[in-house]
Design a protein around this motif. Structure first.
Motif, PDB file in Angstrom:
ATOM      1  N   THR A 129       1.180   9.946  -5.181  1.00 34.51           N
ATOM      2  CA  THR A 129       0.824  10.465  -3.865  1.00 34.51           C
ATOM      3  C   THR A 129       0.527  11.954  -3.983  1.00 34.51           C
ATOM      4  O   THR A 129       0.878  12.600  -4.963  1.00 34.51           O
ATOM      5  N   THR A 142       6.206  13.038  -7.900  1.00 32.86           N
ATOM      6  CA  THR A 142       5.111  12.150  -7.512  1.00 32.86           C
ATOM      7  C   THR A 142       4.583  11.320  -8.683  1.00 32.86           C
ATOM      8  O   THR A 142       3.543  10.677  -8.581  1.00 32.86           O
ATOM      9  N   ARG A 153      -5.655   4.069  -7.409  1.00 32.08           N
ATOM     10  CA  ARG A 153      -5.816   5.192  -6.501  1.00 32.08           C
ATOM     11  C   ARG A 153      -7.207   5.794  -6.646  1.00 32.08           C
ATOM     12  O   ARG A 153      -7.733   5.871  -7.758  1.00 32.08           O
ATOM     13  N   GLU A 234      -3.673   5.114  -1.859  1.00 33.77           N
ATOM     14  CA  GLU A 234      -2.368   5.558  -2.299  1.00 33.77           C
ATOM     15  C   GLU A 234      -1.316   4.464  -2.105  1.00 33.77           C
ATOM     16  O   GLU A 234      -0.157   4.730  -1.841  1.00 33.77           O
ATOM     17  N   ASP A 235      -1.737   3.193  -2.213  1.00 34.88           N
ATOM     18  CA  ASP A 235      -0.753   2.133  -2.115  1.00 34.88           C
ATOM     19  C   ASP A 235      -0.826   1.277  -3.360  1.00 34.88           C
ATOM     20  O   ASP A 235      -1.589   1.526  -4.275  1.00 34.88           O
TER      21      ASP A 235
END
Length: 263
Positions: A129, A142, A153, A234-235
């Motif tokens: 992230t 992160t 991503r 971002e998942d």
């Protein structure tokens, strides 16, 4: 009968297409959607006897890069917590991964200073992230964690990173070694990337040079766009693997400090 034959033919064709889409040695990075742009891929091979392996695809669309990655075999924990594995795209170097002979310190570990002679400086950070620039290179908070993950991503590349990928000189590096595999002196050493971190945390574990690929697919994932230069997916996403679904690992938080590193 004609309908049965047609169905079987169509099914066979779909099977061939599915197999041909899985072109990386770490089969499993595949997609159901075809995208425009140019693809680059790398087999991620172990460094420092990490025992890990992986593969990565970078799909370019202008200055947007959709990164799809699969990694396994890394150290799972560090001091009782999920191990944060920093990872970056390096640029402006020789476009090569270091070898055991690159160990200038003769401590049994090819560290950051040894590696930068071949793969250059940080261009982009493959974080879960937030920031994906070189400024986030040592932000363990992160970084993906654990022994392995499936990563998807879309990030924005700066002009230098984009140029290096297209020139074939971009190198993906995944970091973090099992301390028990290192000498006592190496375990006690500080990182050249960030003196607040141990050498253990930033020593390269996987490396691979991105090369142009015929793969032109990107993974299915539900977009969760942010703002600024790091807007993108971002998942975890869903990966099509051999007719089944493999849920990718989600991002984890791990306390740490953010520093800037350019080689």
């Amino acid at each position: 009968m004609t309908r049965v034959k047609s169905s079987r033919t169509a099914a066979a064709a779909l099977g061939v297409a599915a197999i041909s889409a899985m072109t990386l040695s770490m089969s499993g990075i595949a997609s159901a959607d075809t995208a425009t742009g140019t693809s680059y891929q790398a087999d991620l091979v172990q460094l420092n006897n990490s025992g890990a392996s992986g593969a990565i695809i970078v799909q370019l669309d202008g200055n947007q890069a959709t990164v799809t990655q699969r990694v396994s075999g890394l150290a799972a924990t560090l001091t009782g917590s999920p191990y944060p594995h920093l990872q970056q795209i390096y640029i402006d170097g020789q476009g090569k991964c270091p070898t055991a002979s690159s160990d200038t310190g003769q401590d049994g570990v090819v560290d950051t200073a040894d590696g930068q002679l071949t793969y250059g400086a940080v261009g982009s950070t493959l974080s879960m992230t937030g920031d994906t620039t070189a400024a986030a290179a040592t932000n363990v908070a992160t970084a993906p964690t654990g022994s392995g993950w499936n990563y998807s991503r879309t990030i924005t590349l700066d002009p230098q990173s984009l140029a290096s990928i297209k020139a074939g000189t971009a190198v993906v590096v995944v970091r973090g070694l099992d301390p028990t595999s290192m000498s006592a002196s190496a375990q006690a050493a500080k990182s050249a990337m960030d003196p607040a971190l141990a050498l253990t945390t930033t020593a390269p574990a996987l490396c691979g040079t991105l090369i142009a690929s015929q793969v032109s697919t990107t993974p299915k994932a539900s977009p969760n766009t942010g703002g600024g230069s790091t807007a993108g997916i971002e998942d975890s996403g869903l990966f099509a693997v051999g007719g089944g679904l493999l849920v990718a690992a989600a991002g984890f938080a791990f306390g740490g400090r953010r520093r800037y590193w350019r080689g």
